[in-house]
Design an enzyme around this catalytic site. Structure first.
Site, short mmCIF file in Angstrom:
data_model
loop_
_atom_site.label_atom_id
_atom_site.label_comp_id
_atom_site.label_asym_id
_atom_site.label_seq_id
_atom_site.Cartn_x
_atom_site.Cartn_y
_atom_site.Cartn_z
N GLU A 49 35.44 31.84 35.88
CA GLU A 49 35.29 33.31 35.72
C GLU A 49 33.77 33.56 36.26
O GLU A 49 32.95 33.04 35.50
CB GLU A 49 35.57 33.75 34.44
CG GLU A 49 35.35 35.22 34.13
CD GLU A 49 35.64 35.55 32.69
OE1 GLU A 49 35.19 36.68 32.20
OE2 GLU A 49 36.22 34.71 32.08
N ASP A 60 30.08 42.49 26.56
CA ASP A 60 29.54 41.19 26.34
C ASP A 60 28.01 41.09 25.32
O ASP A 60 27.55 42.16 25.11
CB ASP A 60 28.79 41.11 27.68
CG ASP A 60 29.73 40.86 29.15
OD1 ASP A 60 30.50 39.71 28.75
OD2 ASP A 60 29.98 41.70 29.81
#
Length: 272
Positions: A49, A60
């Protein structure tokens, strides 16, 4: 066949699980990212990824957000990222990389580039799918059509807080695999994972035949061993990115070997 579909078809036939490391493109530089991708596959990773740096990350945690900012501060942009992926596919600087790669990107980046242009460039580079965490399922239809036209995959996220009717709708519109978020909140390393995770994934399996890959909070071999029986794939991000930051200054070769050893340790925890 799309590389993602081919991978999971093979692993399912062998009753095995996928290890999917996350790497921020351009942290600390694109040459190191390329070397890390090669090393990750060599050490047992099944899919990579690739995080596209963005100034306002959605889900995130601080470790990955900081890596995005470091990459942006060094001038990393989308075009060179696709060039680097294309070079890996073409075998520049080493053997050609054939394992699946997906991008994790804010929809704002895709819109700024233009969805058709983004997808055409991704396809030409050798990208196999997209994870777009800030694209609601209600608005995903137009992009999903463009993705399907190019034989790419649109991977969508389901969280513990996603209502079941919405989760079922996401499962119907997702392709490639479902990204199941193990914990509510942002990414980051955790010492323990939710005890009801197996039940939640079990219900989701009743709604879809797609592979289900679990991410957020997975950082140790024991996490891999615990979750492998209920998952088709395990995604590890912050634990890798933190080690990259901790190892800054030791040189590319040493950094790649250090991260590769950790990925190898995680791969070794997968059931054979």
């Amino acid at each position: 066949m799309n590389r993602i579909d081919a991978l999971f078809a093979r692993l399912r036939s062998e009753d095995r699980r996928a290890l999917m490391p996350f790497l921020t493109a351009g942290d600390p530089d694109l040459e190191t990212t390329s070397a890390l991708i090669r090393e990750a596959f060599r050490r047992g990773a099944h899919m990579i990824e690739v995080g596209i740096p963005y100034s306002d990350p959605i889900a995130d945690g601080p470790v990955i957000a900081a890596s995005y900012q470091r990459a942006l501060d060094r001038g990393i942009r989308l075009g060179p990222i696709f060039d680097a992926i294309g070079s890996l596919r073409g075998g520049e600087g080493g053997p050609a990389v054939d394992g699946p790669m997906v991008t994790m990107s804010s929809y704002a980046i895709i819109l700024r580039r233009g969805p058709r242009r983004y997808l055409d460039e991704a396809k030409a580079a050798g990208v196999d799918g997209l994870i777009v965490p800030d694209l609601p399922v209600e608005e995903a239809g137009p992009l999903a059509e463009l993705v399907a036209e190019r034989d790419l995959r649109l991977i969508q996220l389901i969280t513990p807080r996603t209502p079941r009717d919405r989760a079922a709708a996401i499962a119907r519109t997702t392709t490639g695999f479902i990204y199941y978020v193990s914990v509510a909140g942002i990414t980051g390393e955790r010492t323990e994972l939710p005890t009801d995770l197996a039940d939640a994934v079990g219900w989701l399996r009743s709604q879809t035949d797609l592979p289900i890959c679990i991410g957020f909070g997975i950082s140790r071999p024991e996490h891999i061993r615990a979750l492998a029986p209920v998952a088709d794939g395990l995604i590890v991000g912050s634990a890798i990115v933190r080690r990259l930051d901790d190892g800054d200054g030791q040189g590319r070769e040493g950094l790649v070997d250090r991260i590769g050893a950790f990925i190898g340790e995680l791969a070794g925890a997968l059931p054979s």
